[in-house]
Every structure is written in structure tokens, then in C-alpha cells.
Write a protein that holds these residues in place. Structure first.
Motif, PDB file in Angstrom:
ATOM      1  N   LEU A  69       2.417   1.269   8.802  1.00  0.00           N
ATOM      2  CA  LEU A  69       2.130  -0.040   8.202  1.00  0.00           C
ATOM      3  C   LEU A  69       1.805  -1.100   9.255  1.00  0.00           C
ATOM      4  O   LEU A  69       0.892  -1.903   9.084  1.00  0.00           O
ATOM      5  N   TYR A  70       2.595  -1.125  10.319  1.00  0.00           N
ATOM      6  CA  TYR A  70       2.596  -2.309  11.174  1.00  0.00           C
ATOM      7  C   TYR A  70       2.303  -2.016  12.644  1.00  0.00           C
ATOM      8  O   TYR A  70       2.801  -2.705  13.522  1.00  0.00           O
ATOM      9  N   HIS A  71       1.476  -0.994  12.919  1.00  0.00           N
ATOM     10  CA  HIS A  71       1.244  -0.699  14.332  1.00  0.00           C
ATOM     11  C   HIS A  71       0.491  -1.827  15.035  1.00  0.00           C
ATOM     12  O   HIS A  71       0.462  -1.902  16.247  1.00  0.00           O
ATOM     13  N   GLN A  72      -0.114  -2.734  14.254  1.00  0.00           N
ATOM     14  CA  GLN A  72      -0.804  -3.852  14.910  1.00  0.00           C
ATOM     15  C   GLN A  72       0.045  -5.121  14.953  1.00  0.00           C
ATOM     16  O   GLN A  72      -0.382  -6.149  15.460  1.00  0.00           O
ATOM     17  N   ASP A  73       1.225  -5.054  14.356  1.00  0.00           N
ATOM     18  CA  ASP A  73       2.124  -6.214  14.344  1.00  0.00           C
ATOM     19  C   ASP A  73       3.370  -5.863  15.155  1.00  0.00           C
ATOM     20  O   ASP A  73       4.200  -5.092  14.679  1.00  0.00           O
ATOM     21  N   PRO A  74       3.498  -6.405  16.354  1.00  0.00           N
ATOM     22  CA  PRO A  74       4.637  -6.028  17.202  1.00  0.00           C
ATOM     23  C   PRO A  74       5.959  -6.285  16.473  1.00  0.00           C
ATOM     24  O   PRO A  74       6.155  -7.374  15.915  1.00  0.00           O
ATOM     25  N   LEU A  75       6.803  -5.276  16.460  1.00  0.00           N
ATOM     26  CA  LEU A  75       8.101  -5.502  15.851  1.00  0.00           C
ATOM     27  C   LEU A  75       9.205  -4.866  16.661  1.00  0.00           C
ATOM     28  O   LEU A  75       8.987  -3.906  17.401  1.00  0.00           O
ATOM     29  N   ARG A  76      10.367  -5.448  16.540  1.00  0.00           N
ATOM     30  CA  ARG A  76      11.538  -4.982  17.288  1.00  0.00           C
ATOM     31  C   ARG A  76      12.447  -4.225  16.330  1.00  0.00           C
ATOM     32  O   ARG A  76      12.758  -4.723  15.244  1.00  0.00           O
ATOM     33  N   LEU A  77      12.845  -3.017  16.740  1.00  0.00           N
ATOM     34  CA  LEU A  77      13.763  -2.236  15.923  1.00  0.00           C
ATOM     35  C   LEU A  77      15.180  -2.439  16.422  1.00  0.00           C
ATOM     36  O   LEU A  77      15.419  -2.406  17.628  1.00  0.00           O
ATOM     37  N   THR A 105       0.819  -1.217   0.000  1.00  0.00           N
ATOM     38  CA  THR A 105       0.000   0.000   0.000  1.00  0.00           C
ATOM     39  C   THR A 105       0.859   1.277   0.000  1.00  0.00           C
ATOM     40  O   THR A 105       0.341   2.374  -0.134  1.00  0.00           O
ATOM     41  N   VAL A 106       2.177   1.118   0.170  1.00  0.00           N
ATOM     42  CA  VAL A 106       3.058   2.299   0.229  1.00  0.00           C
ATOM     43  C   VAL A 106       3.267   2.851  -1.173  1.00  0.00           C
ATOM     44  O   VAL A 106       3.675   2.126  -2.087  1.00  0.00           O
ATOM     45  N   SER A 107       3.012   4.139  -1.357  1.00  0.00           N
ATOM     46  CA  SER A 107       3.238   4.735  -2.674  1.00  0.00           C
ATOM     47  C   SER A 107       4.708   5.121  -2.813  1.00  0.00           C
ATOM     48  O   SER A 107       5.442   5.218  -1.822  1.00  0.00           O
ATOM     49  N   THR A 108       5.121   5.335  -4.065  1.00  0.00           N
ATOM     50  CA  THR A 108       6.502   5.718  -4.349  1.00  0.00           C
ATOM     51  C   THR A 108       6.889   6.965  -3.551  1.00  0.00           C
ATOM     52  O   THR A 108       7.949   7.025  -2.929  1.00  0.00           O
ATOM     53  N   GLU A 109       6.015   7.960  -3.567  1.00  0.00           N
ATOM     54  CA  GLU A 109       6.315   9.224  -2.890  1.00  0.00           C
ATOM     55  C   GLU A 109       6.370   9.031  -1.373  1.00  0.00           C
ATOM     56  O   GLU A 109       7.228   9.590  -0.695  1.00  0.00           O
ATOM     57  N   GLU A 110       5.480   8.198  -0.864  1.00  0.00           N
ATOM     58  CA  GLU A 110       5.451   7.932   0.574  1.00  0.00           C
ATOM     59  C   GLU A 110       6.764   7.271   1.018  1.00  0.00           C
ATOM     60  O   GLU A 110       7.328   7.600   2.061  1.00  0.00           O
TER      61      GLU A 110
END
Ligand SMILES: [Zn+2]
Length: 283
Positions: free
Chosen positions: A205-213, A187-192
Motif C-alpha cells: 500500500l505505502y511503499h511510496q509513503d515513508p512510515l515507521r514501524l 483498494t485492499v480486498s477482504t481476502e487480501e
């Protein structure tokens, strides 16, 4: 935004990701050449891809993406090393007018070379069947590594950015999760992609999918050329050839195509130690 490479890992499924944003390094690389817009954009895509793939290196070394094609750009190459130093070049591409992937590169193969600082180099090859660099690389991972991998890459001559998702090796594939995560990235556009900071993009994109940075890394343009490497290249011409150039020009001048640095060698620099005579004096 500053040039950065960000690794992340989804906590609840075996998928990792990398996000890269290039601005200063990209512009530094373009600055010493006069590339047409389509070539500058393509070079940005190659830099993004090399950065994303080099992030998966588990040792010190470099990753090189290269195409020798029959399109408007005879040779394009981007290199990223494990210190996040980048360089890239498109050779004889000044006349290119297209912005289309296939017109620029033609038919041919994309070579992915991994050069460890110590140990053997490895090269993988994939044909340029895809409609974009991202698609060709996805094909490569499917065919050669059997790893589900998706890449999203954008570049506009000023900024370049990319996102990569990859299933971790040796894990049970989870197709539903994989489709969920890649559909969101679709869903990410080129400009985004070009204008959104890493954490904002990942949250969107992923606020509902826990991820570790993981720790963010900086990237920069740095050419790995050395005087010694050019000296070796000249010596490999052989004594006769070297002498004949020196008789004509008094010195031998070369320059690095990546960074435009000049290297000048006089007869004295090259001495009498061409490879042949060098061997002759060794006991
Ligand atoms: Zn150089």
C-alpha cells in the motif's frame, strides 16, 4: 500467520495506523461455543475492532465494545486490554441465521467503554446507523472525538484482520494526505486483508509513503474472570436467596460465559459472611 498487532506512523504527515491479525486467539474464543457462521464472523469483527482501538490506550486497562440490540444477536461484546489479552461473547445467538450486520444486531447503540485499571471508566455511545461495524466506529470518532478515522475489518470464522488509520489529535489536518492514504487502503480486498502479513500489506500500500514501524505485539485469548468476582456476584444475591439455593442444591454452581470455566461454591465457602452479616460484624 501469528496473532499480531502492529503500530505504524507516517513520517511525513500526522497520521498513525494499526494493523491487527487474529487467528489462534479468534479460534480459541470460538472453540468453547457453537456460533452460527454469521455470528462467528461478526464476533471476529468485534475482536479486531476492540484490538485496534485498545492499541490507542495510553494506560493500563481494558476497552470493551458492546451492543445490546433487537436483532438476532441480543448481546455481543468484545474486550481487549493493554496486555493484548482478548475475550468476546455473543449471547443467545445460537439461532441466528443472518450474515447481515443489521439483521444480526438490529437497531440500537454501540457502546465503547474504557476501563482504566485505576481511575474512572469512560463510556462513549454511537447509534448503529452504519452498514458495518467499521462504519459505526468511524461515525463515533467523527462525532465524539472529531478525529478522522478509517477502519477496514474482515473476518471469516477462522481468521480476522483489520487496519486502522487515524489523524493524530491536535495537528493541522491535511485533507489531501488523508484522502491519499485512505484511498490506497480502500483498494485492499477482504481476502487480501485476511491473507497478507502486516509488512507485506503495508509495503504494497505505502511503499511510496515513508512510515515507521513500532514493535510488534502478540495477542491471545485470556479470560479475566476470577473466583472472587463470581463469589461477589453470588453474595450480592443476599443471604436469604443464597440459603434457599443451598437448601435446594447443596452448592451454588456458576460458569463464566466467556471461557466456560466452572465455579462451585459450597455453604462453607460462602460461610456466614454475606454482605449484611459482614457489615454487622464490622466496628
Ligand atoms: Zn472466564
Amino acid at each position: 500467520m501469528t496473532d499480531s498487532l502492529q503500530r505504524f506512523l507516517f513520517e511525513e504527515c500526522d497520521v498513525r495506523g494499526e494493523h491487527v491479525y487474529l487467528e489462534q486467539s479468534y479460534q480459541d474464543i470460538l472453540a468453547s461455543h457453537h456460533y452460527p457462521p454469521g455470528v462467528a464472523k461478526l464476533l471476529g469483527e468485534f475482536l479486531v475492532a476492540a484490538s485496534l482501538l485498545s492499541a490507542t490506550l495510553k494506560f493500563e486497562g481494558s476497552l470493551i465494545l458492546q451492543v445490546r440490540g433487537n436483532g438476532e444477536v441480543p448481546l455481543i461484546m468484545a474486550e481487549a486490554n493493554s496486555k493484548q489479552e482478548l475475550r468476546a461473547i455473543a449471547q443467545n445467538a445460537e439461532q441466528a441465521i443472518s450474515k447481515d450486520f443489521h439483521h444480526l444486531l438490529g437497531t440500537g447503540q454501540l457502546a465503547i467503554t474504557i476501563e482504566p485499571r485505576q481511575g474512572n471508566r469512560y463510556q462513549g455511545i454511537v447509534s448503529l446507523d452504519g452498514d458495518s461495524l467499521a462504519e459505526c466506529l468511524e461515525n463515533y470518532f467523527r462525532q465524539s472525538e472529531q478525529l478522522s478515522t478509517r477502519l477496514w475489518i474482515s473476518a471469516d470464522g477462522q481468521r480476522a484482520a483489520g487496519l486502522m488509520l487515524q489523524e493524530l489529535p491536535s495537528t493541522e489536518p491535511n485533507p489531501a494526505q488523508w484522502i491519499h492514504l485512505s484511498t490506497l487502503a480502500d483498494t485492499v480486498s477482504t481476502e487480501e486483508l485476511l491473507s497478507t502479513p502486516t509488512e507485506t500489506l503495508l509495503y504494497r500500500l505505502y511503499h511510496q509513503d515513508p512510515l515507521r514501524l513500532f514493535e510488534t505485539k502478540g495477542l491471545s485469548f485470556k479470560c479475566s474472570c476470577t473466583r472472587a468476582r463470581f463469589e461477589n456476584a453470588i453474595r450480592s444475591l443476599g443471604e436469604d436467596e443464597i440459603n434457599s439455593i443451598l437448601e435446594e442444591q447443596n452448592e451454588i454452581e456458576t460458569h463464566c460465559e466467556f471461557c466456560n470455566r466452572r465455579y462451585v461454591f459450597t455453604g462453607q465457602d460462602l460461610g456466614n459472611i454475606s454482605p449484611d452479616s459482614n457489615q454487622a460484624t464490622r466496628h
